[in-house]
Enzyme design. Structure first.
Site, PDB file in Angstrom:
ATOM      1  N   GLU A 178      35.925  46.997  43.756  1.00 17.48           N
ATOM      2  CA  GLU A 178      36.552  45.747  43.288  1.00 17.48           C
ATOM      3  C   GLU A 178      37.293  45.015  44.408  1.00 17.48           C
ATOM      4  O   GLU A 178      37.920  45.650  45.262  1.00 17.48           O
ATOM      5  CB  GLU A 178      37.537  46.111  42.170  1.00 17.48           C
ATOM      6  CG  GLU A 178      38.353  44.954  41.650  1.00 17.48           C
ATOM      7  CD  GLU A 178      39.393  45.418  40.639  1.00 17.48           C
ATOM      8  OE1 GLU A 178      39.221  46.513  40.050  1.00 17.48           O
ATOM      9  OE2 GLU A 178      40.385  44.694  40.449  1.00 17.48           O
ATOM     10  N   ASP A 190      49.844  43.007  32.826  1.00 18.64           N
ATOM     11  CA  ASP A 190      50.328  41.625  32.751  1.00 18.64           C
ATOM     12  C   ASP A 190      49.433  40.744  31.868  1.00 18.64           C
ATOM     13  O   ASP A 190      49.775  39.589  31.615  1.00 18.64           O
ATOM     14  CB  ASP A 190      50.496  41.003  34.141  1.00 18.64           C
ATOM     15  CG  ASP A 190      49.346  41.276  35.102  1.00 18.64           C
ATOM     16  OD1 ASP A 190      48.999  42.457  35.302  1.00 18.64           O
ATOM     17  OD2 ASP A 190      48.807  40.314  35.654  1.00 18.64           O
ATOM     18  N   ASN A 199      51.790  36.621  36.138  1.00 14.73           N
ATOM     19  CA  ASN A 199      52.676  37.645  36.702  1.00 14.73           C
ATOM     20  C   ASN A 199      53.491  37.139  37.898  1.00 14.73           C
ATOM     21  O   ASN A 199      52.928  36.681  38.900  1.00 14.73           O
ATOM     22  CB  ASN A 199      51.800  38.833  37.152  1.00 14.73           C
ATOM     23  CG  ASN A 199      52.533  40.150  37.077  1.00 14.73           C
ATOM     24  OD1 ASN A 199      53.698  40.212  36.708  1.00 14.73           O
ATOM     25  ND2 ASN A 199      51.842  41.219  37.436  1.00 14.73           N
ATOM     26  N   GLU A 204      38.651  46.422  31.586  1.00 16.36           N
ATOM     27  CA  GLU A 204      39.764  47.222  32.123  1.00 16.36           C
ATOM     28  C   GLU A 204      40.808  47.460  31.031  1.00 16.36           C
ATOM     29  O   GLU A 204      41.085  46.575  30.221  1.00 16.36           O
ATOM     30  CB  GLU A 204      40.412  46.471  33.289  1.00 16.36           C
ATOM     31  CG  GLU A 204      41.573  47.214  33.923  1.00 16.36           C
ATOM     32  CD  GLU A 204      42.193  46.465  35.100  1.00 16.36           C
ATOM     33  OE1 GLU A 204      41.964  45.242  35.231  1.00 16.36           O
ATOM     34  OE2 GLU A 204      42.905  47.107  35.883  1.00 16.36           O
ATOM     35  N   ASP A 215      39.486  49.912  43.366  1.00 11.82           N
ATOM     36  CA  ASP A 215      39.988  48.560  43.657  1.00 11.82           C
ATOM     37  C   ASP A 215      40.487  48.498  45.095  1.00 11.82           C
ATOM     38  O   ASP A 215      41.430  49.198  45.459  1.00 11.82           O
ATOM     39  CB  ASP A 215      41.143  48.249  42.676  1.00 11.82           C
ATOM     40  CG  ASP A 215      41.571  46.789  42.724  1.00 11.82           C
ATOM     41  OD1 ASP A 215      41.104  46.052  43.620  1.00 11.82           O
ATOM     42  OD2 ASP A 215      42.380  46.390  41.856  1.00 11.82           O
ATOM     43  N   HIS A 254      39.569  41.576  33.770  1.00 10.91           N
ATOM     44  CA  HIS A 254      40.884  42.081  34.167  1.00 10.91           C
ATOM     45  C   HIS A 254      41.656  42.486  32.904  1.00 10.91           C
ATOM     46  O   HIS A 254      41.694  41.723  31.938  1.00 10.91           O
ATOM     47  CB  HIS A 254      41.598  40.934  34.883  1.00 10.91           C
ATOM     48  CG  HIS A 254      42.854  41.288  35.576  1.00 10.91           C
ATOM     49  ND1 HIS A 254      43.787  40.331  35.920  1.00 10.91           N
ATOM     50  CD2 HIS A 254      43.342  42.457  36.021  1.00 10.91           C
ATOM     51  CE1 HIS A 254      44.797  40.915  36.540  1.00 10.91           C
ATOM     52  NE2 HIS A 254      44.552  42.199  36.625  1.00 10.91           N
ATOM     53  N   HIS A 309      41.707  45.783  46.320  1.00 11.11           N
ATOM     54  CA  HIS A 309      42.811  44.828  46.217  1.00 11.11           C
ATOM     55  C   HIS A 309      42.876  43.857  47.395  1.00 11.11           C
ATOM     56  O   HIS A 309      43.928  43.668  48.022  1.00 11.11           O
ATOM     57  CB  HIS A 309      44.141  45.570  46.013  1.00 11.11           C
ATOM     58  CG  HIS A 309      45.006  44.906  44.983  1.00 11.11           C
ATOM     59  ND1 HIS A 309      45.973  43.994  45.308  1.00 11.11           N
ATOM     60  CD2 HIS A 309      45.029  44.991  43.640  1.00 11.11           C
ATOM     61  CE1 HIS A 309      46.564  43.564  44.206  1.00 11.11           C
ATOM     62  NE2 HIS A 309      45.998  44.150  43.170  1.00 11.11           N
ATOM     63  N   ARG A 314      39.055  54.350  37.029  1.00  9.19           N
ATOM     64  CA  ARG A 314      39.338  53.811  38.356  1.00  9.19           C
ATOM     65  C   ARG A 314      40.202  54.823  39.088  1.00  9.19           C
ATOM     66  O   ARG A 314      41.162  55.345  38.507  1.00  9.19           O
ATOM     67  CB  ARG A 314      40.082  52.493  38.172  1.00  9.19           C
ATOM     68  CG  ARG A 314      40.421  51.801  39.452  1.00  9.19           C
ATOM     69  CD  ARG A 314      41.243  50.555  39.182  1.00  9.19           C
ATOM     70  NE  ARG A 314      42.629  50.782  39.481  1.00  9.19           N
ATOM     71  CZ  ARG A 314      43.495  49.820  39.807  1.00  9.19           C
ATOM     72  NH1 ARG A 314      43.100  48.555  39.839  1.00  9.19           N
ATOM     73  NH2 ARG A 314      44.743  50.100  40.066  1.00  9.19           N
ATOM     74  N   HIS A 345      43.047  53.809  34.456  1.00  8.74           N
ATOM     75  CA  HIS A 345      43.540  53.920  35.838  1.00  8.74           C
ATOM     76  C   HIS A 345      44.039  55.317  36.128  1.00  8.74           C
ATOM     77  O   HIS A 345      45.068  55.719  35.601  1.00  8.74           O
ATOM     78  CB  HIS A 345      44.756  53.026  36.022  1.00  8.74           C
ATOM     79  CG  HIS A 345      44.438  51.583  36.162  1.00  8.74           C
ATOM     80  ND1 HIS A 345      45.251  50.728  36.856  1.00  8.74           N
ATOM     81  CD2 HIS A 345      43.407  50.837  35.717  1.00  8.74           C
ATOM     82  CE1 HIS A 345      44.731  49.511  36.814  1.00  8.74           C
ATOM     83  NE2 HIS A 345      43.616  49.554  36.119  1.00  8.74           N
ATOM     84  N   TYR A 368      49.182  50.001  47.079  1.00 10.33           N
ATOM     85  CA  TYR A 368      48.819  49.439  45.792  1.00 10.33           C
ATOM     86  C   TYR A 368      48.246  50.509  44.864  1.00 10.33           C
ATOM     87  O   TYR A 368      47.474  51.359  45.294  1.00 10.33           O
ATOM     88  CB  TYR A 368      47.770  48.320  45.973  1.00 10.33           C
ATOM     89  CG  TYR A 368      47.093  48.014  44.684  1.00 10.33           C
ATOM     90  CD1 TYR A 368      47.765  47.293  43.714  1.00 10.33           C
ATOM     91  CD2 TYR A 368      45.852  48.542  44.389  1.00 10.33           C
ATOM     92  CE1 TYR A 368      47.194  47.084  42.478  1.00 10.33           C
ATOM     93  CE2 TYR A 368      45.269  48.340  43.157  1.00 10.33           C
ATOM     94  CZ  TYR A 368      45.949  47.604  42.210  1.00 10.33           C
ATOM     95  OH  TYR A 368      45.390  47.417  40.981  1.00 10.33           O
ATOM     96  N   ARG A 404      35.354  39.243  37.187  1.00 14.53           N
ATOM     97  CA  ARG A 404      36.592  39.726  36.553  1.00 14.53           C
ATOM     98  C   ARG A 404      37.524  38.622  36.055  1.00 14.53           C
ATOM     99  O   ARG A 404      38.566  38.899  35.459  1.00 14.53           O
ATOM    100  CB  ARG A 404      37.346  40.627  37.554  1.00 14.53           C
ATOM    101  CG  ARG A 404      36.676  41.986  37.617  1.00 14.53           C
ATOM    102  CD  ARG A 404      37.326  42.920  38.584  1.00 14.53           C
ATOM    103  NE  ARG A 404      38.751  43.145  38.422  1.00 14.53           N
ATOM    104  CZ  ARG A 404      39.309  43.770  37.399  1.00 14.53           C
ATOM    105  NH1 ARG A 404      38.580  44.222  36.416  1.00 14.53           N
ATOM    106  NH2 ARG A 404      40.618  43.951  37.356  1.00 14.53           N
TER     107      ARG A 404
HETATM  108  C1  GCO Z   1      43.827  45.391  38.510  1.00 14.77           C
HETATM  109  C2  GCO Z   1      44.742  44.540  39.261  1.00 14.77           C
HETATM  110  C3  GCO Z   1      46.186  44.556  38.869  1.00 14.77           C
HETATM  111  C4  GCO Z   1      46.902  43.438  39.599  1.00 14.77           C
HETATM  112  C5  GCO Z   1      47.919  42.819  38.703  1.00 14.77           C
HETATM  113  C6  GCO Z   1      48.505  41.582  39.331  1.00 14.77           C
HETATM  114  O1  GCO Z   1      42.718  45.553  38.978  1.00 14.77           O
HETATM  115  O2  GCO Z   1      44.229  45.859  37.453  1.00 14.77           O
HETATM  116  O3  GCO Z   1      44.454  44.505  40.625  1.00 14.77           O
HETATM  117  O4  GCO Z   1      46.835  45.753  38.899  1.00 14.77           O
HETATM  118  O5  GCO Z   1      47.474  43.850  40.790  1.00 14.77           O
HETATM  119  O6  GCO Z   1      47.319  42.553  37.481  1.00 14.77           O
HETATM  120  O7  GCO Z   1      49.173  40.815  38.402  1.00 14.77           O
HETATM  121 MG    MG Z   2      42.299  44.535  40.693  1.00 17.09          MG
END
Ligand code: GCO
Ligand code: MG
Length: 402
Positions: free
Chosen positions: A236, A316, A37, A339, A210, A312, A212, A147, A122, A159, A283
């Site tokens: 996460e 992307d 990504n 996910e 998450d 993950h 992040h 999530r 999500h 985010y 992940r």
């Molecule tokens: C998740 C991730 C994504 C990332 C993205 C970056 O837990 O799904 O944090 O949303 O931010 O995949 O390329």
């Molecule tokens: Mg994440």
């Protein structure tokens, strides 16, 4: 059987994807995902300009030797570009193997350990109420694990929140956009979000969150502790993971389970985390972790330490990676959760696939190999668009982790 040709496809059916197609002298081909990504073309170049010429003429069944050749033979090891390129080749070869043996990939990885794969979706919203409405929509759609991310009072954007109601896609056209961040405001808000979520939906639903990569270890310890009454499935990426020892501090302070690793590309990124039992879920996924060959070893290593997988699966990760992940999740013993961030309709059309979703579970399908194809004619209609992930600044302007 011999590899006769390998070519890279770059397409943008709603977002960018880089896909490798490996062809053989027996007419069987395999697909691999090479999408990184915001840095997509670097992997396309790594493949086209550097490593594809080295695999022509080789036996596609030699997945172990070809993987070692690309990893050790580069001299310059690891890193997301290198490992995504190696993964694309590795996955394409496993796809070929499955097709040649006329069996779905999961049968080459141990066979079915379970019928379906538990996935989490999500839910997000600009505030607690709208995030909880989205959780309710996910429950209606069948999800058993969700999530939850919400806007933070006092911060304009953050985010995980869709700009306009609907699908959340972190990559954006144009130069990187900027988010504002305050750990103080975030830490004040998140426990109230999960208190409401548990109160509203009861104990039957798996709740995930998450962070992040935004907290320090001690801040993450505090958050985990305050979330304990709400029994999260996991917290996460609580802190950036370059310093693996940081997770000991988190572990010392909370029983909230921890997942990490979507940006990892080697078992060495997680070695201390796993052997010290500082995490619960790994992940690192197939495309960014170098393919099925090393992930199988990583999962086996993790299983010795009670660590399960939680791949993950954001947008992307292309349908090729989703298919590979679902076969893998179906076969291994220490699967945790997968996910799922559904792709756009255009993406699903460019990559016709056998996998499916029903009642909160996913199924890889029984087609030989991965069970995913690439419609090259349709893909050609969607030209590559430069896009980036956002960056993040503290309220005083200091650049911080996104
Ligand atoms: C998740 C991730 C994504 C990332 C993205 C970056 O837990 O799904 O944090 O949303 O931010 O995949 O390329
Ligand atoms: Mg994440």
């Amino acid at each position: 059987m011999k590899i006769t040709n390998a070519k890279v496809n770059v397409t943008c059916p709603g977002r960018n994807f880089v896909t490798l197609k490996v062809e053989t002298d027996e007419g069987i081909y395999g697909l691999g995902d090479a999408t990184l990504n915001g840095r997509e073309l670097s992997v396309a170049s790594y493949l086209q300009d550097h490593i594809l010429p080295c695999i022509i003429g080789r036996d596609p069944f030699q997945t172990e030797d070809i993987w070692q050749y690309l990893y050790r033979g580069a001299y310059w090891r690891r890193g997301p570009v290198t490992m995504s390129a190696i993964a694309a080749i590795d996955v394409a070869l496993w796809d070929i193997k499955g097709k040649a043996l006329n069996t779905p990939l999961y049968n080459l990885l141990g066979g079915k350990s379970r019928e379906g794969v538990l996935v989490y979706g999500h839910a997000n919203g600009k505030d607690t109420d709208s995030a909880l409405e989205d959780v309710a929509r996910h429950i209606d759609a069948g999800y058993k694990a969700v999530r939850v991310q919400s806007g933070i009072p006092g911060l304009a954007s953050t985010y995980g929140i869709a700009k306009n109601a609907g699908r959340y896609e972190p990559a954006e056209r144009g130069l990187p956009s900027e988010h504002a961040w305050s750990s103080e405001l975030y830490l004040r808000h998140v426990p109230t979000l999960f208190a409401r979520a548990r109160e509203t939906f009861g104990e039957g639903l798996h709740l995930l969150h998450d962070c992040h990569h935004r907290l320090t270890p001690i801040e993450a310890g505090r958050l985990g502790k305050e979330l304990e009454p709400f029994h999260l499935f996991w917290m996460e990426d609580p802190t950036p993971a370059e310093l693996q020892d940081g997770f000991k501090i988190i572990r010392d302070h909370t029983t909230t389970p921890i997942s990490v690793g979507e940006v990892f590309n080697s078992i060495w990124d997680a070695h201390d985390l796993i052997r010290n039992q500082w995490i619960d879920y790994l992940r690192m996924t197939i495309v960014h972790g170098g393919g099925i060959t090393p992930l199988r070893k990583a999962a086996d290593f993790a299983s010795l330490y009670h660590v399960r997988t939680g791949f993950h699966g954001a947008t992307d990760l292309s349908p090729v990676t989703m298919a590979a992940a679902l076969h893998f999740d179906t076969a291994i013993h220490n699967f945790g959760i997968q996910e799922l961030m559904p792709h756009t309709e255009e993406t699903d059309q460019v990559f016709p696939h056998q996998y499916s979703f029903k009642d909160g579970m996913m199924y890889p399908g029984d087609a030989p190999g991965l069970g995913v194809a690439l419609d090259e004619k349709l893909a050609a209609k969607f030209e590559y668009q430069r896009a980036y992930l956002p960056i993040n600044r503290k309220l005083d302007g200091t650049l911080t982790d996104w």
